[in-house]
Design a protein around this motif. Structure first.
Motif, mmCIF file in Angstrom:
data_model
loop_
_atom_site.group_PDB
_atom_site.id
_atom_site.type_symbol
_atom_site.label_atom_id
_atom_site.label_comp_id
_atom_site.label_asym_id
_atom_site.label_seq_id
_atom_site.Cartn_x
_atom_site.Cartn_y
_atom_site.Cartn_z
ATOM 1 N N ALA A 32 0.812 -1.220 0.000
ATOM 2 C CA ALA A 32 0.000 0.000 0.000
ATOM 3 C C ALA A 32 0.847 1.272 0.000
ATOM 4 C CB ALA A 32 -0.970 0.004 1.183
ATOM 5 N N THR A 33 1.860 1.337 0.831
ATOM 6 C CA THR A 33 2.692 2.535 0.899
ATOM 7 C C THR A 33 3.457 2.731 -0.407
ATOM 8 O OG1 THR A 33 2.894 2.359 3.286
ATOM 9 C CG2 THR A 33 4.553 3.688 2.166
ATOM 10 N N ALA A 34 4.018 1.677 -0.954
ATOM 11 C CA ALA A 34 4.745 1.781 -2.221
ATOM 12 C C ALA A 34 3.804 2.208 -3.347
ATOM 13 C CB ALA A 34 5.412 0.453 -2.558
ATOM 14 N N ALA A 35 2.596 1.675 -3.381
ATOM 15 C CA ALA A 35 1.625 2.058 -4.415
ATOM 16 C C ALA A 35 1.301 3.546 -4.304
ATOM 17 C CB ALA A 35 0.365 1.215 -4.307
ATOM 18 N N ARG A 36 1.108 4.019 -3.096
ATOM 19 C CA ARG A 36 0.840 5.448 -2.896
ATOM 20 C C ARG A 36 1.992 6.294 -3.427
ATOM 21 N NH1 ARG A 36 1.336 6.483 2.691
ATOM 22 N NH2 ARG A 36 3.453 7.041 2.170
ATOM 23 N N GLU A 37 3.219 5.889 -3.125
ATOM 24 C CA GLU A 37 4.384 6.637 -3.574
ATOM 25 C C GLU A 37 4.515 6.629 -5.095
ATOM 26 O OE1 GLU A 37 6.412 8.650 -1.790
ATOM 27 O OE2 GLU A 37 4.977 8.247 -0.191
ATOM 28 N N VAL A 38 4.188 5.520 -5.726
ATOM 29 C CA VAL A 38 4.257 5.452 -7.187
ATOM 30 C C VAL A 38 3.302 6.465 -7.805
ATOM 31 C CG1 VAL A 38 3.720 4.025 -9.202
ATOM 32 C CG2 VAL A 38 5.088 3.087 -7.325
ATOM 33 N N PHE A 39 2.095 6.553 -7.275
ATOM 34 C CA PHE A 39 1.082 7.429 -7.863
ATOM 35 C C PHE A 39 1.163 8.879 -7.392
ATOM 36 C CE2 PHE A 39 -0.916 3.248 -8.437
ATOM 37 C CZ PHE A 39 -1.177 3.323 -9.794
ATOM 38 N N ASP A 65 -5.543 -4.795 -5.572
ATOM 39 C CA ASP A 65 -6.630 -5.233 -4.710
ATOM 40 C C ASP A 65 -6.899 -4.133 -3.689
ATOM 41 O OD1 ASP A 65 -4.662 -5.525 -2.737
ATOM 42 O OD2 ASP A 65 -4.854 -7.696 -2.592
ATOM 43 N N GLN A 66 -7.960 -4.290 -2.926
ATOM 44 C CA GLN A 66 -8.385 -3.240 -1.980
ATOM 45 C C GLN A 66 -7.282 -2.940 -0.956
ATOM 46 O OE1 GLN A 66 -12.125 -4.080 -0.100
ATOM 47 N NE2 GLN A 66 -12.383 -1.980 0.557
ATOM 48 N N ALA A 67 -6.600 -3.956 -0.498
ATOM 49 C CA ALA A 67 -5.551 -3.751 0.501
ATOM 50 C C ALA A 67 -4.384 -2.943 -0.069
ATOM 51 C CB ALA A 67 -5.067 -5.089 1.038
ATOM 52 N N ALA A 68 -3.979 -3.239 -1.279
ATOM 53 C CA ALA A 68 -2.861 -2.513 -1.900
ATOM 54 C C ALA A 68 -3.234 -1.083 -2.235
ATOM 55 C CB ALA A 68 -2.394 -3.249 -3.169
ATOM 56 N N ALA A 69 -4.509 -0.834 -2.505
ATOM 57 C CA ALA A 69 -4.972 0.512 -2.867
ATOM 58 C C ALA A 69 -5.409 1.346 -1.669
ATOM 59 C CB ALA A 69 -6.127 0.392 -3.854
ATOM 60 N N ALA A 70 -5.279 0.824 -0.476
ATOM 61 C CA ALA A 70 -5.822 1.468 0.721
ATOM 62 C C ALA A 70 -5.283 2.877 0.983
ATOM 63 C CB ALA A 70 -5.569 0.588 1.948
ATOM 64 N N GLU A 71 -4.047 3.167 0.579
ATOM 65 C CA GLU A 71 -3.458 4.475 0.865
ATOM 66 C C GLU A 71 -3.513 5.428 -0.319
ATOM 67 O OE1 GLU A 71 0.380 4.375 2.753
ATOM 68 O OE2 GLU A 71 -0.110 2.553 3.849
#
Length: 73
Positions: A32-39, A65-71
């Protein structure tokens, strides 16, 4: 290459940038944190290589998935 008991393939940025289509599949709360940083984070492709592909690739599709997109807000 087998790492952490699983097979994986690593592609260098040039191969991904040359691709007509790139798909990212991201699952789990630990991403989740890495996904947030990417976007939404500061552009730092050395720390988050997916930023380079996401911003400069041709057709990039993300599945989270919902967990990875949470942030991601």
């Amino acid at each position: 290459m087998k790492k952490f008991g699983k097979w994986r393939i690593t592609l260098m940025p040039a191969a991904l940038l040359a691709a007509r289509n790139t798909v990212f599949l991201v699952t789990g709360a630990d991403k989740a944190t890495a996904a947030r940083e990417v976007f939404h984070g500061e552009f730092d492709p050395k720390q988050f290589p997916a930023q380079l592909i996401s911003r400069q690739g041709k057709r990039v599709t993300w599945f989270l998935d919902q967990a990875a997109a949470a942030e991601i807000g």
